[in-house]
Scaffold this motif. Structure first.
Motif, PDB file in Angstrom:
ATOM      1  N   ASN B  70      14.391 -23.636 -25.591  1.00  0.00           N
ATOM      2  CA  ASN B  70      13.796 -24.940 -25.264  1.00  0.00           C
ATOM      3  C   ASN B  70      12.461 -25.049 -26.015  1.00  0.00           C
ATOM      4  OD1 ASN B  70      15.834 -25.659 -23.308  1.00  0.00           O
ATOM      5  ND2 ASN B  70      14.883 -24.175 -21.913  1.00  0.00           N
ATOM      6  N   HIS B  90      17.277 -33.993 -25.824  1.00  0.00           N
ATOM      7  CA  HIS B  90      17.859 -32.901 -26.611  1.00  0.00           C
ATOM      8  C   HIS B  90      18.043 -33.328 -28.056  1.00  0.00           C
ATOM      9  CE1 HIS B  90      21.888 -34.820 -26.731  1.00  0.00           C
ATOM     10  NE2 HIS B  90      21.481 -35.353 -25.593  1.00  0.00           N
ATOM     11  N   TRP B 132      15.476 -29.874 -24.973  1.00  0.00           N
ATOM     12  CA  TRP B 132      16.285 -28.875 -24.268  1.00  0.00           C
ATOM     13  C   TRP B 132      17.394 -28.346 -25.172  1.00  0.00           C
ATOM     14  CZ3 TRP B 132      13.867 -27.636 -20.012  1.00  0.00           C
ATOM     15  CH2 TRP B 132      13.191 -28.588 -19.252  1.00  0.00           C
ATOM     16  N   GLU B 135      22.380 -29.568 -24.844  1.00  0.00           N
ATOM     17  CA  GLU B 135      22.719 -30.508 -23.774  1.00  0.00           C
ATOM     18  C   GLU B 135      24.159 -30.959 -23.889  1.00  0.00           C
ATOM     19  OE1 GLU B 135      23.213 -34.378 -21.687  1.00  0.00           O
ATOM     20  OE2 GLU B 135      23.501 -33.931 -23.799  1.00  0.00           O
ATOM     21  N   CYS B 144      23.847 -28.745 -21.120  1.00  0.00           N
ATOM     22  CA  CYS B 144      22.645 -28.616 -20.271  1.00  0.00           C
ATOM     23  C   CYS B 144      22.239 -27.176 -20.017  1.00  0.00           C
ATOM     24  CB  CYS B 144      22.804 -29.343 -18.939  1.00  0.00           C
ATOM     25  SG  CYS B 144      22.977 -31.128 -19.120  1.00  0.00           S
ATOM     26  N   SER B 147      18.247 -26.776 -19.777  1.00  0.00           N
ATOM     27  CA  SER B 147      17.609 -27.284 -18.568  1.00  0.00           C
ATOM     28  C   SER B 147      18.110 -26.549 -17.325  1.00  0.00           C
ATOM     29  CB  SER B 147      17.827 -28.797 -18.444  1.00  0.00           C
ATOM     30  OG  SER B 147      19.203 -29.118 -18.522  1.00  0.00           O
ATOM     31  N   ASP B 368      20.022 -33.771 -18.863  1.00  0.00           N
ATOM     32  CA  ASP B 368      19.147 -32.689 -18.421  1.00  0.00           C
ATOM     33  C   ASP B 368      18.337 -33.086 -17.195  1.00  0.00           C
ATOM     34  OD1 ASP B 368      19.686 -30.647 -20.502  1.00  0.00           O
ATOM     35  OD2 ASP B 368      18.865 -32.138 -21.864  1.00  0.00           O
TER      36      ASP B 368
END
Lengths: 418, 418
Positions: B70, B90, B132, B135, B144, B147, B368
């Motif tokens: 991230n 993302h 992130w 995703e 995801c 996250s 996310d």
């Protein structure tokens, strides 16, 4: 004649030599589980052909190719002008294939010719061993391109635009192949009308093994039709688009296959219907697919069934769709064939003369042999394969079963070339 | 407060600069038809991140990553100890994706922060822009991951063994990625609890466009469950094996999907059920398939429906099979979420203050944002996208629509970070 020469000839067929050659070939494209993946017109295919050519030249056979890449190994006859007897099969494999399908028929031809020569048995007619290009149709559909073009069944440029899974057109692969074999003598396509054609192959079914039999005397080949079905819908987000508003290519593919299953129902269980290849685009789990492609492999020994149900396929698919469009393309169509009596007769006589147990039977699989039928008396020799399995790494026949098949082939060739 | 500063801030959001950055990003992984294919943790992904980092550093933001990759860009607050307001989305795309899904939310965060700084507006709280990791779930399922790990919803090593279509494990791709970004400061996963989280995104549905509206004030996200279904049968020759003796993985897959369609019937058309990914092996037209895999994407805003029908999936599949075995693996499970009132309130106020037309609406797609809900007040801003299309090269929002969304984001961030 074959009965008097049989002892010499039978002794000259070398079970160990044939097995050793098969195992050398099996290394080229070996995959886990004793399998082989040797696509047509690939570097592996060429390596296998060079290995074969080396053995043939050591034996004194003359090598030639043609514009489709079909490979010929010629044993000269006492009358070089006489129409040759042709034998062989193919060297390409299924993508997840075995060690015997195709390649044994080529090596059996070589072994039979070698045995005839080593037994000091001259033939009036030349005998040629052929390796047909792309019988399997694994890399490029349909199969049997080499024999279809050679026999005049299809034009040699019919498949130029067909692409393999990497997007390489058949024409480009063939050009590359021909360039790599530019040192080999090239002859015209379909240079002669053979006196007869005999193809040796594993059975690819369970009948010989389960019946305790040695030799399948093949009487004919069922008809085959191949179709490619392309479904086009619309891509959408899997989380947001209501089902009622979708044009989901996967769902219409499922409906089409379900409808085809109903069309292809056959209580007698003679009909063969297979969807073996499926591709979906963009093939992402959270995206509604806008395209799906699947193949149909449909076979039947009865010409009328093959024609009627094959003709119904496009309509059945169209009627099954709810929101997408479909294109149905026929890519292969071979009517059922019955072999003329000459070759099955020679094969059966040879088997019986050698004390082997033959069975007259049709072939469920298609083979290059069916495209030779319009040209000359044709036929095939089957040997048992374990559990009837083929097109899989576990495909297997014993060295002894294969040697028996080659001895029958050698005797049949000798009779036909006399 | 936001109303008094709005004119300065609104003028500072630069529509052309944001569009130019989007178009620069769209070159990285560009595919035909204006699309983008930028898989997570790929060299293209890293190239896009370096481009973003360059812009952030030029602006004076501090850059950091964590063990999931991230990426954080920090605008310092007058109180550096205050819990930051977090915004972002993302940078990975669907394999056949568009130029806005995800990446706009990141660039909108950057543009909003730049506008706040250029308008000379200090904030008490830091504002961080986050990108992130993974995703979409296109290369590695589920989506995801970044996250989920950051929020503590899942352990960071949960997906180590997941492989991409080339067989590369997620762990290996992540290790390679982290090594390539070893020059960037690394912070612990989930280093703080944000004061609030705001994510800007294209709508991925048609409601805003068809209603002539500017801003979606997202109230919650429906629940999602992802399954992988693996069917195992037996390979056979398509021409020889009677249908009654087959274990055809394609046919049992068709039966399973047909049965799932019945399970997922919903006259209200609220339920989302998608089979978007299908793989068949060996995928040869004249071989009965011994393996088939397909994905299920099932979503519903009602937790009870999500639980009950999701639980029924494995049994429905098993009951539909005639000759094969099936394994059903759940790969993603996110319950429906309702956003707390703070962020939707700030978004709605900002839209109205700017004379824009907002609509309170749920999200059909997951984001996310749903994994931030347990940590802090969270929410999302949607802008219209043409024909509701996303996850496709034709995905499109106008420069003006996107700038409106960014202006609302800037004002909401300013209020939340005050």
């Amino acid at each position: 004649m074959s009965e008097s020469v049989a002892p010499n000839l039978i002794a000259a067929v070398d079970e160990a030599r044939q097995w050793d050659r098969l195992m050398q070939m099996a290394k080229l494209g070996a995959i886990p589980g004793d399998g082989v993946n040797r696509p047509c017109l690939s570097p592996l295919d060429r390596e296998a052909r060079r290995l074969l050519i080396g053995w043939a030249e050591a034996l004194g056979l003359a090598v030639a190719t043609d514009e489709l890449g079909n490979l010929f190994l010629r044993h000269e006859g006492s009358d070089p002008e006489a129409a040759p007897v042709l034998t062989g099969s193919h060297m390409d494999s299924q993508p997840n294939g075995g060690r015997f399908d195709g390649i044994w028929g080529v090596l059996a031809g070589l072994e039979a010719v070698q045995a005839i020569r080593e037994a000091g048995l001259a033939t009036r007619r030349p005998i040629e061993v052929v390796a047909w290009t792309n019988e399997e149709g694994g890399r490029y559909a349909p199969g049997c391109m080499g024999s279809m073009a050679w026999s005049g069944f299809a034009k040699p440029d019919s498949w130029d635009a067909v692409v393999d899974p990497d997007g390489i057109p058949f024409r480009a692969a063939l050009d590359e192949h021909l360039a790599a074999e530019a040192d080999l003598p090239r002859r015209p396509l379909g240079a002669y009308r053979p006196h007869a054609y005999v193809e040796a192959h594993i059975e690819q079914g369970p009948r010989l093994e389960s019946g305790g039999l040695d030799i399948g005397v093949v009487t004919g080949i069922q008809g085959s039709r191949w179709f490619l079905v392309e479904i086009e819908g619309k891509t959408d987000h899997a989380g947001t688009t209501p089902l009622s508003q979708r044009q989901d290519a996967v769902q219409d593919m499922v409906r089409a296959i379900t409808a085809l299953n109903r069309l292809m129902q056959d209580p007698a269980d003679v009909l063969r219907f297979t969807v073996g290849k499926v591709e979906v685009f963009p093939n992402s789990s959270n995206t509604v697919a806008d395209r799906a492609r699947f193949t149909i492999d449909f076979r039947h020994p009865d010409k009328d069934v093959l024609l009627a149900r094959g003709a119904a396929i496009p309509g059945v698919i169209q009627a099954a769709l709810t929101s997408c469009r479909a294109t149905v393309t026929e890519r292969f169509f071979a009517l059922p064939v019955e072999f003329q009596p000459e070759v099955p007769g020679a094969v059966e006589r040879a088997a019986l003369a050698q004390g082997l147990k033959p069975l007259r039977m049709p072939s469920g699989a298609f083979h290059d042999a069916q495209f030779l039928v319009p040209l000359c008396p044709s036929g095939m020799i089957f040997v048992p394969c374990r559990d009837g399995v083929s097109h899989h790494p576990s495909e297997y026949s014993t060295p002894e079963q294969l040697a028996k098949g080659t001895r029958v082939l050698a005797a049949a060739l000798l009779e036909l070339a006399a």
